[in-house]
Design a protein around this motif. Sequence first.
Motif, PDB file in Angstrom:
ATOM      1  N   THR A   1       6.097   3.339  -6.724  1.00  0.00           N
ATOM      2  CA  THR A   1       5.795   2.750  -5.419  1.00  0.00           C
ATOM      3  C   THR A   1       7.096   2.332  -4.736  1.00  0.00           C
ATOM      4  O   THR A   1       7.724   1.348  -5.125  1.00  0.00           O
ATOM      5  CB  THR A   1       4.861   1.533  -5.562  1.00  0.00           C
ATOM      6  N   GLU A   2       7.495   3.066  -3.736  1.00  0.00           N
ATOM      7  CA  GLU A   2       8.707   2.738  -2.996  1.00  0.00           C
ATOM      8  C   GLU A   2       8.426   1.613  -2.002  1.00  0.00           C
ATOM      9  O   GLU A   2       7.264   1.340  -1.653  1.00  0.00           O
ATOM     10  CB  GLU A   2       9.244   3.978  -2.281  1.00  0.00           C
ATOM     11  N   ILE A   3       9.468   0.980  -1.507  1.00  0.00           N
ATOM     12  CA  ILE A   3       9.284  -0.217  -0.691  1.00  0.00           C
ATOM     13  C   ILE A   3       8.534   0.091   0.609  1.00  0.00           C
ATOM     14  O   ILE A   3       7.748  -0.736   1.091  1.00  0.00           O
ATOM     15  CB  ILE A   3      10.640  -0.903  -0.406  1.00  0.00           C
ATOM     16  N   GLY A   4       8.736   1.259   1.178  1.00  0.00           N
ATOM     17  CA  GLY A   4       7.991   1.617   2.381  1.00  0.00           C
ATOM     18  C   GLY A   4       6.506   1.743   2.113  1.00  0.00           C
ATOM     19  O   GLY A   4       5.676   1.288   2.915  1.00  0.00           O
ATOM     20  N   GLU A   5       6.165   2.366   0.989  1.00  0.00           N
ATOM     21  CA  GLU A   5       4.756   2.474   0.605  1.00  0.00           C
ATOM     22  C   GLU A   5       4.177   1.095   0.312  1.00  0.00           C
ATOM     23  O   GLU A   5       3.041   0.787   0.687  1.00  0.00           O
ATOM     24  CB  GLU A   5       4.622   3.372  -0.622  1.00  0.00           C
ATOM     25  N   PHE A   6       4.955   0.253  -0.358  1.00  0.00           N
ATOM     26  CA  PHE A   6       4.499  -1.099  -0.644  1.00  0.00           C
ATOM     27  C   PHE A   6       4.189  -1.845   0.652  1.00  0.00           C
ATOM     28  O   PHE A   6       3.168  -2.536   0.759  1.00  0.00           O
ATOM     29  CB  PHE A   6       5.562  -1.845  -1.446  1.00  0.00           C
ATOM     30  N   ALA A   7       5.047  -1.703   1.642  1.00  0.00           N
ATOM     31  CA  ALA A   7       4.815  -2.358   2.930  1.00  0.00           C
ATOM     32  C   ALA A   7       3.513  -1.889   3.557  1.00  0.00           C
ATOM     33  O   ALA A   7       2.747  -2.696   4.108  1.00  0.00           O
ATOM     34  CB  ALA A   7       5.990  -2.091   3.874  1.00  0.00           C
TER      35      ALA A   7
END
Length: 281
Positions: free
Chosen positions: A235-241
Motif C-alpha cells: 500500500t503506497e502512500i497515495g493509495e493509503f490517502a
Amino acid sequence: MSTGTGDGAPPRTGPGPERPVPILMYHALAHRPAPSVRALSVSPGAFAEQMALLGDRGFTPLTTAALAAVWRGHGRLPARPVLITFDDGYEGVHRYGLPVLARHGFAATLFVATGWLRGPYDEGGALDTMLDWDQVRELAYAGVEIGGHSHTHPQLDQLDDRRLGHEAARCRDITAAELGAAPASFAYPYGYSTRRVRRAVRAAGFEQSLAVGNALAHRGQGPYALKRVTVRRSTEIGEFARLVEGRSVARLFAGDRALTKAYAVVRAARRTGLVLGPRTV
C-alpha cells in the motif's frame, strides 16, 4: 488501562452518526517480517508516514468501542473519524507502533489471539514474533483498546458449536484475567463470519466485532459485521490517502472482493462436508 470506551472517546462535536468511517486493518509492523506475514505487514517507516498523513489531514482516530458507542446513540462523531486496528498481536505493534501512536496522541485497537501471545497460554502456531502480556498491558495503559481475536486463530465458521464457543470465551476470559477488564470488541480471524459465528461472539460477551469486507464502515452494517480496509506492505502512500478519504475503495479492492465471493462458495461447501478446499492465510 482501557479495554473499552474510556480512551479514544470522540469529542462531542461534528456531524451525526451516519457518516461512513474508514477502519484500517493492520497486522505486523516489521522491517523483516516472516515470509508468511510479509504481504500483510507494513514497514515501520511506512506506518509512521501513514500516521503523519492522518494527522496532517485532520483525522481523529477512535477506538472500536468508542465508534460503536456513538452508533448506539452516545455522543457524536468528530468531523474526520478513522479507526486504526491491529490483528493477531505481533511484537512490532509495541516496538514500532506504540511510539508513533503516542507521538500523535492517536487511539487504536489491538485484537489479540490469546493462544498466540508469548506466555502461559501460548498454544503455538504463531506466524511471527508475538507480544507478551507485559507488552499488551503497556499498550492498554497507553490507551490502546485491547479486543479479542479468538484463542488459537482458527477459521471460526468451520468449527462446531462447542469449539466455536470455546474459542470466543477462552479469549475473553484470558484477556479479562490479564488486564482486569473484559474486552468489549472482537475481530474475526481471517475476516470469516456467519450468522452462527456472530451469535457465538455476542453470547461470549463481546459488544461489537469487525470483519474485513474492504469497504468503509457504516452503522447499517450492524455492530457485529463492521467492515474494514486492508493496509498491506504494497500500500503506497497515495493509495493509503485514497483509502482514508473513501475514494476509489471499490476499485482498489475489486480483486479481493471477487476472490472473497468465490471462496465463500467453497467455504459453504466445506461446512457441509462436500469438499475439502485449501486453507488460506
